[in-house]
Design a protein around this motif. Structure first.
Motif, PDB file in Angstrom:
ATOM      1  N   ALA A  23      -6.573   0.755   1.265  1.00  7.82           N
ATOM      2  CA  ALA A  23      -6.613  -0.138  -0.224  1.00  7.82           C
ATOM      3  C   ALA A  23      -5.774   0.825  -0.993  1.00  7.82           C
ATOM      4  O   ALA A  23      -5.007   0.227  -2.123  1.00  7.82           O
ATOM      5  N   ALA A  24      -5.655   2.045  -1.103  1.00  4.05           N
ATOM      6  CA  ALA A  24      -4.584   3.122  -1.836  1.00  4.05           C
ATOM      7  C   ALA A  24      -3.231   2.685  -1.680  1.00  4.05           C
ATOM      8  O   ALA A  24      -2.462   2.525  -2.633  1.00  4.05           O
ATOM      9  N   ASN A  25      -2.837   2.437  -0.441  1.00  4.69           N
ATOM     10  CA  ASN A  25      -1.470   2.216  -0.017  1.00  4.69           C
ATOM     11  C   ASN A  25      -1.438   1.645   1.224  1.00  4.69           C
ATOM     12  O   ASN A  25      -1.528   2.531   2.280  1.00  4.69           O
ATOM     13  N   PRO A  26      -1.372   0.369   1.529  1.00  3.81           N
ATOM     14  CA  PRO A  26      -1.280  -0.264   2.721  1.00  3.81           C
ATOM     15  C   PRO A  26      -0.170  -0.008   3.562  1.00  3.81           C
ATOM     16  O   PRO A  26      -0.342  -0.286   4.729  1.00  3.81           O
ATOM     17  N   LEU A  27       0.868   0.538   3.198  1.00  3.37           N
ATOM     18  CA  LEU A  27       2.428   0.905   3.839  1.00  3.37           C
ATOM     19  C   LEU A  27       1.684   1.756   4.972  1.00  3.37           C
ATOM     20  O   LEU A  27       2.562   1.794   5.939  1.00  3.37           O
ATOM     21  N   ILE A  28       0.875   2.749   4.489  1.00  6.64           N
ATOM     22  CA  ILE A  28       0.594   3.778   5.433  1.00  6.64           C
ATOM     23  C   ILE A  28       0.001   3.225   6.848  1.00  6.64           C
ATOM     24  O   ILE A  28       0.334   3.743   8.006  1.00  6.64           O
ATOM     25  N   THR A  30       8.101   6.503   0.154  1.00  4.79           N
ATOM     26  CA  THR A  30       7.092   6.591  -0.726  1.00  4.79           C
ATOM     27  C   THR A  30       7.045   7.656  -1.895  1.00  4.79           C
ATOM     28  O   THR A  30       6.445   7.451  -2.960  1.00  4.79           O
ATOM     29  N   GLY A  31       8.142   8.592  -1.711  1.00  2.00           N
ATOM     30  CA  GLY A  31       8.089   9.472  -2.902  1.00  2.00           C
ATOM     31  C   GLY A  31       7.138  10.629  -2.656  1.00  2.00           C
ATOM     32  O   GLY A  31       6.644  11.119  -3.644  1.00  2.00           O
ATOM     33  N   GLY A  32       6.750  10.865  -1.464  1.00  2.11           N
ATOM     34  CA  GLY A  32       5.641  11.679  -1.338  1.00  2.11           C
ATOM     35  C   GLY A  32       6.084  13.254  -1.348  1.00  2.11           C
ATOM     36  O   GLY A  32       7.203  13.654  -1.864  1.00  2.11           O
ATOM     37  N   GLN A  78      -3.228   9.168  -8.590  1.00  4.73           N
ATOM     38  CA  GLN A  78      -2.212   8.663  -8.053  1.00  4.73           C
ATOM     39  C   GLN A  78      -1.793   8.942  -6.728  1.00  4.73           C
ATOM     40  O   GLN A  78      -0.909   8.694  -6.266  1.00  4.73           O
ATOM     41  N   GLU A  79      -2.533   9.733  -6.028  1.00  5.63           N
ATOM     42  CA  GLU A  79      -1.958  10.365  -4.959  1.00  5.63           C
ATOM     43  C   GLU A  79      -3.012  10.263  -3.533  1.00  5.63           C
ATOM     44  O   GLU A  79      -4.404  10.671  -3.757  1.00  5.63           O
ATOM     45  N   PRO A 107       2.184   9.055  -2.620  1.00  5.98           N
ATOM     46  CA  PRO A 107       1.499   8.229  -3.770  1.00  5.98           C
ATOM     47  C   PRO A 107       0.873   7.031  -3.401  1.00  5.98           C
ATOM     48  O   PRO A 107       1.249   6.450  -2.623  1.00  5.98           O
ATOM     49  N   THR A 108       0.027   6.713  -4.420  1.00  7.70           N
ATOM     50  CA  THR A 108      -0.686   5.294  -4.330  1.00  7.70           C
ATOM     51  C   THR A 108       0.329   4.231  -4.500  1.00  7.70           C
ATOM     52  O   THR A 108       1.326   4.476  -5.133  1.00  7.70           O
ATOM     53  N   LEU A 109       0.053   2.887  -4.027  1.00  7.41           N
ATOM     54  CA  LEU A 109       0.943   1.765  -4.275  1.00  7.41           C
ATOM     55  C   LEU A 109       1.218   1.730  -5.570  1.00  7.41           C
ATOM     56  O   LEU A 109       0.220   1.164  -6.375  1.00  7.41           O
ATOM     57  N   PRO A 110       2.308   1.550  -6.156  1.00  3.86           N
ATOM     58  CA  PRO A 110       2.456   1.063  -7.679  1.00  3.86           C
ATOM     59  C   PRO A 110       2.239  -0.242  -7.882  1.00  3.86           C
ATOM     60  O   PRO A 110       2.070  -1.102  -7.064  1.00  3.86           O
ATOM     61  N   ALA A 111       1.907  -0.683  -9.091  1.00  2.00           N
ATOM     62  CA  ALA A 111       1.574  -2.247  -9.425  1.00  2.00           C
ATOM     63  C   ALA A 111       2.545  -3.051  -8.928  1.00  2.00           C
ATOM     64  O   ALA A 111       4.074  -2.499  -9.051  1.00  2.00           O
ATOM     65  N   ARG A 112       2.566  -4.419  -8.796  1.00  2.00           N
ATOM     66  CA  ARG A 112       3.534  -5.353  -8.384  1.00  2.00           C
ATOM     67  C   ARG A 112       4.631  -5.106  -7.261  1.00  2.00           C
ATOM     68  O   ARG A 112       5.802  -5.163  -7.420  1.00  2.00           O
TER      69      ARG A 112
END
Lengths: 291, 175
Positions: free
Chosen positions: A88-93, A131-133, A67-68, A172-177
């Protein structure tokens, strides 16, 4: 406009770099140099030693692990921005990186470096908060994990100790929904933000907001979580009413005094509107997000 | 090209020094330099490659843009010692040995994309690297403006520089 005298140390391993940190009272760590070199050129910083970690093999690259997302100290911003696995894991980055300086600066600048530099107006510290990294620091006593909420203390001041080196950040990777958005207002493209917002919005099975994480930059003496705005969202239906309430709630987070770029009142207005717009976009993306 | 790189001069500074070896425009250079020397000053003062210009010295203006291992970077935000072992390309390395201009240079000339010329080397290096490192270049007005956003020109209105990017794409068969 030239760097002051310093002892240049080229570390070949993390251990060497940490050793050099321990033996010099005031050292600076050189990764991409896009924040450190200007401060040296302006002589805002006069470190006794500059420790170049650029060639340390263990500090190169990135990895997605469970998850990271692990971003090592020498991963360049541009490389991370272009990395499809990280997108793909976190598009916000990628969205946030697009607002960091210019492509040519991102070619050399690093994510860990920008976060450690901790400029209160910079985008990446806000990304880490939203993101709570966490930051992984290595010192003479070993490694420790510093959560984002406990990392940023003041403008260019973090809880990293003088004998530690930030060797990784974990995002962290993007949570669901969950939908995401980064928005900022700048005078010119590539400038530091007068105000910026990083937003993550999670919708529950009932369509209501089950989680919200927001962080702002450029509005205080450090990047800040917009806790009041988050509180105004949880349990509400996404939409005009809840987003407007969140925008209003965010205003109080602006503590930066008037400066020649913007008054406090204008920054509050900016932040309010940026929160509303970022939430609109995040909600739209959350609807289409995998559950 | 080799004639343009100046020989080493006797050094009077008492700064700590370090020997670096790097490739500049295809030629290998080894010099002992002050460890606080900026790459921009190394190119200009040590090698006398004065085509790389120095404007703001804090990464804002883009005049000092060179290619470091094939990727554009600010030479004023890079220590010369960091470039040890690297391959550097400067504006002097763009035209062919017989003087034939690089397509980006040719486009700047055709479109009158410069007035005083101070910012031009940085623009040309930035644009060249964009074309070289990207498979597809966004040639919309907005895409080109974004490409140019890291470089400042104080004479022109950027119109002709935008036109030069489009012309360069034509000349390189990338449009």
């Amino acid at each position: 406009m030239k760097p002051p005298l310093f002892e240049y140390i080229r570390a070949e391993t993390i251990e060497q770099a940490v050793g050099a940190r321990a033996t010099h009272e005031y050292s600076a760590v050189l990764a991409g140099g896009q924040s450190l070199l200007p401060t040296l050129n302006f002589r805002l910083a006069r470190p006794e030693a500059v420790i170049d970690i650029g060639r340390i093999a263990a500090l190169q690259g990135t990895a997605v692990q469970g998850q990271e997302i692990i971003v090592r100290a020498m991963a360049r911003q541009r490389a991370v921005e272009r990395d499809d696995a990280i997108f793909a894991a976190n598009p916000l980055i990628r969205e946030t990186l697009g607002h960091v300086a210019h492509a040519i600066v991102r070619n050399r600048g690093t994510i860990v470096g920008s976060i450690s530099h901790a400029d209160a107006a910079a985008e990446l510290p806000a990304l880490l908060l939203a993101t709570g990294g966490a930051v992984i620091a290595r010192g003479p006593k070993g490694e420790r994990r510093i959560e984002a909420d406990a990392f940023f203390q003041f403008h260019m001041t973090t809880t990293l100790k003088p004998d530690e080196i930030a060797i990784e950040v974990r995002i962290p990777t993007l949570p669901a929904r969950t939908g995401w958005a980064f928005m900022e207002f700048t005078r010119r493209h590539g400038d530091y933000a007068l105000a910026g917002v990083c937003a993550l919005l999670t919708l529950g099975a009932d369509g209501r907001i089950s989680a919200a994480r927001l962080a702002g930059c450029g509005i205080a003496s450090r990047p800040v979580r917009l806790g009041a705005a988050e509180g105004a969202l949880i349990g509400q239906a996404p939409g005009v009413t809840s987003f407007a309430a969140a925008g209003r709630a965010a205003r109080e987070a602006v503590t930066a005094a008037d400066d020649r770029q913007a008054s406090k009142a204008f920054r509050r207005h900016l932040l309010d509107q940026l929160v509303v717009r970022a939430l609109n976009l995040a909600a739209e993306r959350a609807t289409g997000a995998p559950s | 090209m080799s004639r343009r790189i100046a020989p080493a001069l006797p050094e009077r500074s008492t700064d700590p020094r370090r020997s670096i070896s790097l490739t500049v425009n295809g030629e290998t250079v080894t010099r002992e330099i002050s460890t606080r020397l900026l790459l921009s000053d190394f190119l200009r003062h040590e090698l006398r490659l004065t085509g790389t210009h120095v404007g703001c010295e804090h990464g804002v203006c883009g005049c000092c843009t060179v290619m470091i291992d094939g990727v554009a970077g600010r030479s004023c935000l890079t220590l010369a010692v960091q470039a040890d072992g690297a391959s550097i390309r400067t504006i002097e390395g763009l035209a062919a040995d017989d003087g034939t201009l690089h397509p980006v240079q040719q486009a700047f000339r055709e479109c009158h994309a410069l007035q005083c010329g101070f910012c031009t080397p940085g623009f040309v290096m930035a644009i060249t690297s964009h074309f070289e490192e990207s498979k597809s270049v966004d040639l919309s007005e907005e895409g080109i403006r974004e490409m140019l956003s890291g470089n400042l020109c104080r004479c022109t209105g950027y119109q002709n520089i935008v036109a030069a990017v489009r012309r360069a794409a034509e000349l390189m068969g990338r449009s």
